[in-house]
Design a protein around this motif. Structure first.
Motif, PDB file in Angstrom:
ATOM      1  N   ASP A  28       0.820  -1.204   0.000  1.00 19.73           N
ATOM      2  CA  ASP A  28       0.000   0.000   0.000  1.00 19.73           C
ATOM      3  C   ASP A  28       0.861   1.264   0.000  1.00 19.73           C
ATOM      4  O   ASP A  28       0.463   2.299  -0.542  1.00 19.73           O
ATOM      5  N   SER A  29       2.038   1.167   0.588  1.00 23.15           N
ATOM      6  CA  SER A  29       2.907   2.339   0.715  1.00 23.15           C
ATOM      7  C   SER A  29       3.690   2.646  -0.550  1.00 23.15           C
ATOM      8  O   SER A  29       3.937   3.817  -0.856  1.00 23.15           O
ATOM      9  N   VAL A  30       4.097   1.610  -1.275  1.00 22.49           N
ATOM     10  CA  VAL A  30       4.976   1.849  -2.426  1.00 22.49           C
ATOM     11  C   VAL A  30       4.342   1.455  -3.748  1.00 22.49           C
ATOM     12  O   VAL A  30       4.947   1.683  -4.808  1.00 22.49           O
ATOM     13  N   ALA A  31       3.138   0.885  -3.736  1.00 21.21           N
ATOM     14  CA  ALA A  31       2.544   0.393  -4.984  1.00 21.21           C
ATOM     15  C   ALA A  31       1.031   0.530  -4.939  1.00 21.21           C
ATOM     16  O   ALA A  31       0.307  -0.455  -4.887  1.00 21.21           O
ATOM     17  N   PHE A  37      -7.300   3.680  -0.012  1.00 22.40           N
ATOM     18  CA  PHE A  37      -8.023   4.186   1.149  1.00 22.40           C
ATOM     19  C   PHE A  37      -7.313   5.392   1.734  1.00 22.40           C
ATOM     20  O   PHE A  37      -6.077   5.442   1.788  1.00 22.40           O
ATOM     21  N   ASP A  38      -8.108   6.356   2.214  1.00 22.91           N
ATOM     22  CA  ASP A  38      -7.533   7.470   2.950  1.00 22.91           C
ATOM     23  C   ASP A  38      -7.517   7.134   4.439  1.00 22.91           C
ATOM     24  O   ASP A  38      -7.795   5.990   4.837  1.00 22.91           O
ATOM     25  N   GLU A  44      -9.988   7.235  -2.186  1.00 19.56           N
ATOM     26  CA  GLU A  44      -9.334   8.398  -2.760  1.00 19.56           C
ATOM     27  C   GLU A  44      -8.550   7.949  -3.992  1.00 19.56           C
ATOM     28  O   GLU A  44      -8.327   6.746  -4.196  1.00 19.56           O
ATOM     29  N   PRO A  45      -8.121   8.880  -4.854  1.00 21.91           N
ATOM     30  CA  PRO A  45      -7.378   8.484  -6.052  1.00 21.91           C
ATOM     31  C   PRO A  45      -6.087   7.754  -5.733  1.00 21.91           C
ATOM     32  O   PRO A  45      -5.414   8.040  -4.736  1.00 21.91           O
ATOM     33  N   GLY A  46      -5.761   6.780  -6.596  1.00 19.41           N
ATOM     34  CA  GLY A  46      -4.462   6.115  -6.559  1.00 19.41           C
ATOM     35  C   GLY A  46      -3.732   6.498  -7.831  1.00 19.41           C
ATOM     36  O   GLY A  46      -3.432   7.663  -8.044  1.00 19.41           O
ATOM     37  N   HIS A 449      -4.588   1.826   7.940  1.00 18.97           N
ATOM     38  CA  HIS A 449      -3.987   3.114   8.244  1.00 18.97           C
ATOM     39  C   HIS A 449      -2.782   3.369   7.333  1.00 18.97           C
ATOM     40  O   HIS A 449      -1.653   2.977   7.647  1.00 18.97           O
ATOM     41  N   PRO A 450      -3.026   4.010   6.175  1.00 21.87           N
ATOM     42  CA  PRO A 450      -1.938   4.268   5.220  1.00 21.87           C
ATOM     43  C   PRO A 450      -0.842   5.129   5.842  1.00 21.87           C
ATOM     44  O   PRO A 450      -1.117   6.126   6.519  1.00 21.87           O
TER      45      PRO A 450
END
Length: 459
Positions: A28-31, A37-38, A44-46, A449-450
């Motif tokens: 989720d953090s790098v790809a 998710f916000d 939210e946009p990716g 939790h991003p």
């Protein structure tokens, strides 16, 4: 510094099978995926900057924003389509694949536009696409598009740097703040809690019931401990429908014998109980169905269970034993103590099995819902269920309209409640340790939790 409960994080392709929480958080953090998710668990946009959903949720059109792979090459719709097709291919072991069976085609309309056509309406599909299992990861030299990139790797941790810094010239890059970079560590719950208590990390995430009791002996301030209002299933699936568990009446007696308030109270007074399979109506045509045992108070439930067990023992002239599959760890031990005591109190000899015990009569299901459809709850709890419920669940999957889908879901819910297919206990227990300076952290129903939403917004 953030700790996630699990092994050393690795960036892996989800088509190869389920991944630990540490891998999911890294992905989720790098790809990021088409969407993500916000901090509140909303979409939210990716890599897609905008999208439209038409035809009752049967057509999704995404417009990609201009973004780069880690080697500086632009991301194209053709590449994204190929990656998504790999995740839903016949050979894929992506854990989200069962929820993507409605996808009929994925095509690149232009170098920036992707169209996804579905055979059946799925207006809730965006939350599936936001899961880290559908992050856009390139297989060759595995990499993604941010919001972080891996700046340094050690045996158990990764230093993550925001993509915005790597895309700016030195003159344009603002002065670094302590929260700009994130060191992500994958480790056991005991190590993560100890590290946090020693003030060597700002966040511990990925906590479940399995490790919750460790917090009770750790020197962590209560205002740093946060529970998510996680949506999902936490209860006992009836996996063997023979012997005492062959009849709905006996299954209902067993469901009523569980003292839910005492069980959740042994963990946390803030952990809410539930007595229904569906948390709310969601996309069902009716309100959640309730089994008949729910109308009884706890004393009446106990008396009914005692009578059912006594009648079974008189008829079979032998002790009644039930094997319960539960997770290991201190949380599993505490859960076993509560469930075992409730079974003993009604004359059942309880036996404990491992989480994957093939001979178990009952098995704990502890899962956060990846999206907000009642069908997910029903299909996940049907392990197994009766023919009427199974047929209704399948009818909901292939329903040509949302109205027909809602009607089929309601029928499945009613059938499972009458059959007492599943014993609901509570919502999934998900916890984090959060430093007071991480003011952007927010509890949410996805329990997700991003890392890029823990930091102050770039100036």
């Amino acid at each position: 510094m953030a700790s996630v409960i699990g092994g050393a994080p690795e960036l892996r392709d989800s088509s190869r099978g389920e991944r630990p929480e540490s891998d999911r958080l890294l992905a989720d953090s790098v790809a990021q995926g088409l969407v993500r998710f916000d901090a509140t668990g909303q979409i939210e946009p990716g890599i897609a900057e905008r999208w439209i959903v038409t035809d009752e949720g049967k057509t999704y059109i995404f417009r990609l924003r201009e973004t780069l792979w880690s080697d500086g090459r632009p991301v194209t719709a053709q590449e994204v389509v190929a990656i998504l097709k790999r995740q839903i291919a016949a050979a894929s072991r992506n854990p989200l694949k069962p929820y993507l069976t409605a996808i009929d085609s994925i095509v690149d309309m232009t170098p920036q536009i992707i169209q996804i056509e579905l055979s059946y309406p799925r207006p809730d599909l965006l939350k599936v696409f936001a899961q880290p299992e559908l992050a856009i990861i390139r297989l060759r030299d595995p990499a993604g598009t941010g919001p972080f990139r891996i700046a340094h790797r050690s045996r158990y941790s990764l230093l993550l740097t925001p993509v915005r810094e790597l895309n700016r010239s030195p003159d344009e890059t603002p002065e670094k703040a302590p929260e700009d970079n994130v060191r992500l560590i994958g480790e056991s719950a005991a190590r993560a809690i100890t590290r946090y208590a020693a003030r060597r990390s700002d966040l511990v995430t990925g906590g479940t019931l399995r490790d919750w009791p460790l917090l009770q002996i750790a020197a962590v301030a209560p205002n740093n401990i946060h529970l998510d209002p996680a949506a999902g299933l936490f209860g006992l699936a009836i996996v063997r429908r023979d012997g005492f568990l062959a009849t709905p009446e006996n299954r209902a007696a067993l469901a009523g014998a569980i003292n839910r308030s005492a069980l959740t109270g042994a963990f946390s007074p803030d952990w809410p109980v539930t007595e229904q399979l569906l948390p709310e109506q969601l996309d069902s045509a009716t309100a959640p169905a309730l089994s008949q045992w729910v109308a009884l108070d706890q004393d009446s439930r106990r008396r009914q269970a005692l009578a059912s067990v006594a009648a079974w023992r008189r008829a079979h002239l032998e002790p009644l034993q039930l094997r319960v599959a539960l997770p290991a760890g201190p949380g599993g031990n505490l859960l076993w103590a509560r469930i075992g005591a409730d079974l003993l109190a009604i004359g059942i000899q309880p036996e404990r099995g491992a989480a994957d015990d093939p001979d178990a009569d009952l098995r704990l299901i502890d899962a956060v819902a990846p999206y907000d459809s009642a069908r997910w709850y029903l299909a996940h709890a049907c392990a197994p269920c009766n023919e009427a419920a199974s047929q209704a669940i399948e009818a909901a999957r292939v329903a040509p309209t949302l109205a027909e889908r809602a009607t089929a879901i309601a029928a499945a819910d009613a059938a499972m409640a009458a059959d007492v297919t599943f014993i609901p206990i509570a919502r999934p227990l998900r916890w984090s340790l959060v430093s007071l300076r991480l003011r952007q952290w927010q509890p949410n129903a996805r329990a997700w939790h991003p890392l890029n939403r823990l930091r102050a917004a770039p100036k």
